[in-house]
Structures are given as structure tokens and as C-alpha cells.
Write a protein that holds these residues in place. Sequence first.
Motif, PDB file in Angstrom:
ATOM      1  N   TYR A   1      10.926  77.482  91.046  1.00 50.66           N
ATOM      2  CA  TYR A   1      10.699  76.243  91.799  1.00 50.66           C
ATOM      3  C   TYR A   1       9.704  76.542  92.904  1.00 50.66           C
TER       4      TYR A   1
ATOM      5  N   GLU B   1      26.344  61.923 100.445  1.00 53.46           N
ATOM      6  CA  GLU B   1      25.664  60.888  99.641  1.00 53.46           C
ATOM      7  C   GLU B   1      26.587  59.716  99.345  1.00 53.46           C
TER       8      GLU B   1
ATOM      9  N   GLU C   1      20.316  60.339  88.227  1.00 54.40           N
ATOM     10  CA  GLU C   1      20.184  60.920  89.562  1.00 54.40           C
ATOM     11  C   GLU C   1      21.495  60.798  90.344  1.00 54.40           C
TER      12      GLU C   1
ATOM     13  N   ILE D   1      23.800  64.092  91.542  1.00 48.36           N
ATOM     14  CA  ILE D   1      24.071  64.317  92.965  1.00 48.36           C
ATOM     15  C   ILE D   1      25.558  64.218  93.263  1.00 48.36           C
TER      16      ILE D   1
ATOM     17  N   ALA E   1      22.704  67.206  96.794  1.00 48.53           N
ATOM     18  CA  ALA E   1      21.262  66.932  96.794  1.00 48.53           C
ATOM     19  C   ALA E   1      20.402  68.179  96.613  1.00 48.53           C
ATOM     20  N   ASP E   2      20.763  69.302  97.241  1.00 50.93           N
ATOM     21  CA  ASP E   2      19.913  70.499  97.172  1.00 50.93           C
ATOM     22  C   ASP E   2      19.758  71.008  95.742  1.00 50.93           C
TER      23      ASP E   2
ATOM     24  N   TYR F   1      20.372  69.439  93.004  1.00 50.28           N
ATOM     25  CA  TYR F   1      19.711  68.419  92.203  1.00 50.28           C
ATOM     26  C   TYR F   1      18.196  68.453  92.390  1.00 50.28           C
ATOM     27  N   ASN F   2      17.736  68.464  93.627  1.00 50.80           N
ATOM     28  CA  ASN F   2      16.296  68.387  93.894  1.00 50.80           C
ATOM     29  C   ASN F   2      15.535  69.635  93.461  1.00 50.80           C
TER      30      ASN F   2
ATOM     31  N   LYS G   1      16.046  67.597  89.031  1.00 51.20           N
ATOM     32  CA  LYS G   1      15.181  66.411  89.057  1.00 51.20           C
ATOM     33  C   LYS G   1      13.875  66.604  88.285  1.00 51.20           C
TER      34      LYS G   1
ATOM     35  N   ASP H   1       9.770  72.471  88.903  1.00 50.30           N
ATOM     36  CA  ASP H   1       8.892  71.674  89.762  1.00 50.30           C
ATOM     37  C   ASP H   1       8.136  70.670  88.892  1.00 50.30           C
TER      38      ASP H   1
END
Length: 372
Positions: free
Chosen positions: A88, A125, A134, A138, A143-144, A146-147, A151, A273
Amino acid sequence: MKKYDFLIVGSGLFGSVFAHEMTKMGKKCLVIEKRDHKGGNVYCESVEGINVHKYGPHIFHTNDKGIWDYVNSFVEFNNFIYSPLANYQGQLFNLPFNMNTFYQLWKIGNPKEVEKKIKEQIEKENITAPQNLEDQAISMVGADIYNVFIKGYTEKQWGRKAKELPKFIIKRLPVRFTYDNNYFNDTYQGIPIGGYNKLIDGLLDGIEVRTGVDFFKDRNELIQITDRVVFTGKLDEFYDYKFGHLQYRSLRFEHKYLNLPNYQGVAGINFTDLNVPYTRIIEHKHFEFGKQKGTVITKEYPQEWSLGSEAFYPINDRMNMERLGVYQRLAKKEEKVIFGGRLAEYKYYDMHQVIASALSKVKKIIQADTMP
């Protein structure tokens, strides 16, 4: 009397296992294959002594000792363990999500603290009723994770924004609170020594196989020489797409030979990414612990499926499942056609599941044929 008991369309795992088992029972089989080689998507091409998985990496894994013993009766499997990395934005992380991953991400080495952090992110969240992929992801890992890991990779894989994808695509996200990089939980795991072609050759030993034969171009002639057809191709194509196409995601593979002994030090790196156009790079020699002077890498690019391109991942949304149901009702009426495998069943199968399905199908047919 027909020349063959079974005409088997497709020489992948389902067709090869079916042909092998029926031949053992004294049945005469003919296997036809549209491509110029046997083996379907498990086919390997030898490049400078390296077995290149031409249609993406295939790591055999199962908890079923019977299936493991079955494949090892044709070719010995090695003890390869799949432990991929995630890249990433240039940073490397261990997969699947485990304590190594979390330490690399947060510099937290205590399982209890990691659990607490994930729980805090999920609660922050406050997604009580996930509406899309999404939301679902999550609500499961925060969130961390997942992102960074989900994602971008998922949006590349499916060609859609995560908010536009149905939540059922992610049924589970395994999180381990141990330092364990083994991607699969199965008891048995490995790669055939010498490549998957040895498995297919063993299954099809002594069986007539014709490559470069398109069933649909010679359909009328072919069905005249057999009692029954085993069809492992696309179900909608068998019925000339009369109710529309079943949709898939496809893949494009960019293979490259490099004159160096080791490119990335691991069999697979996922690129999570969104700015990197491919989803992963595979270095094939690591599957068999190769010591060759050179190496072969493959970049894997997801793409939209279109008529004529290879179908890899079924898109199991509501529209496609309704359309599938219509085709399956037609298929059930067929007395002389047997459908099997991932394309004919419009279902994502692991290899051990395909083999188990073929063995089960053979057993049912033999039982039905011997009933008074």
C-alpha cells in the motif's frame, strides 16, 4: 450404438476427474478442449524451467484428507504455504490480517490492544445496518484496515466503487490475533511438484483428448457419436444466450521473464492502492522453491468481461441470479446432458470443491445407471 459413452466438453479439473472416474468404470470417454492445451485454468507453461500459472495462481488447499490423498495419487504435492504481502503506497504488510499486519500498521504488538482499537473504530462509524460493501467491511474491521487493504483492491477487482457494490460480496473478513501469515486455514496445502500439468496428465492418462475443438462449431456432429454430454463451459452459451448473458469479471495477465534470480522474494504481492492498475504480482518460481537463474512475474489486471474474453468471476447479483435460475430450469430438463464446474454452475469454486463435485456427480450417475 454410439461410439462414446460420454463426450466431455472441457479438460479442466471437473472434466478431467469425471473422465478419469468414468474410464475406471469401463466407460468410453472423449474429452474435447477449445484451447490448444489441456487443463483449463490450472494449465502451466514451462518458461526456462519455471512452471508459469498461465491463468492466475492456483494454490491447492483443503481440509478433506480424501481429496488430498486423491490428488497426491497422481502427482506428489510439495509443502508450499501461501503467505502473500500487501503493498500500500510502497509500504509492505503481511496477509491475511494478523498481528504482524497490525504491528506494521499501528505499531501495536498486544492482541488485546489491537482488539480494542478495531472495536473502537467500528463503534466510531456506528454502522448498524450496512447498505453496501463499504459499510459492511467497515462494520466488521473498522476504517483503517478497510482503507489500506480492502477499498482500493476491491474497487479494482470489481470495477465499481465500493459504495456501489452489494454487501454480500464480503461475507467474512478473517482477523487473526496471532502472528500467523499462513493465508489458508486448511490442514493440507501445496503445489504439484512439476506443475499442475502433471495432475491433469495423470487424470487423463489413456483417455482420448482432442484439443483445438470448439463444441459449438461441431455440435451436431459431436452429439451424434455419444450417449451423453458432460458440459463444463458457460451455461448461458449452451443455450445460445437465449435469455441474455450471465455476467463475469475477467482478467488480463502480463507475463514477463526477467534475467535475475529473485524479483520480490515471495509468490504473491497484492497492490491495494487504487492508483496501481494491477491487483497483484505473482512470481511463479516461489511456488516450487525454484533455484533457476531467471524468474517469471505476472501482473494481474482485472477488467470487464465481454463476449469472447475469458470468464473468471461470476457476478452473483440479483439480476444474474434470476437469469441463472431460468437457465438452470432448462438444464434440469436435459436427459442426456450433465452440467458441472464453475462456468456451467456459475459458481466460484476452489479446486478441491471442483474435484469433490465431479466425484459426487460420477457417483450419482453410476448409482442411477445401476438401479433396476
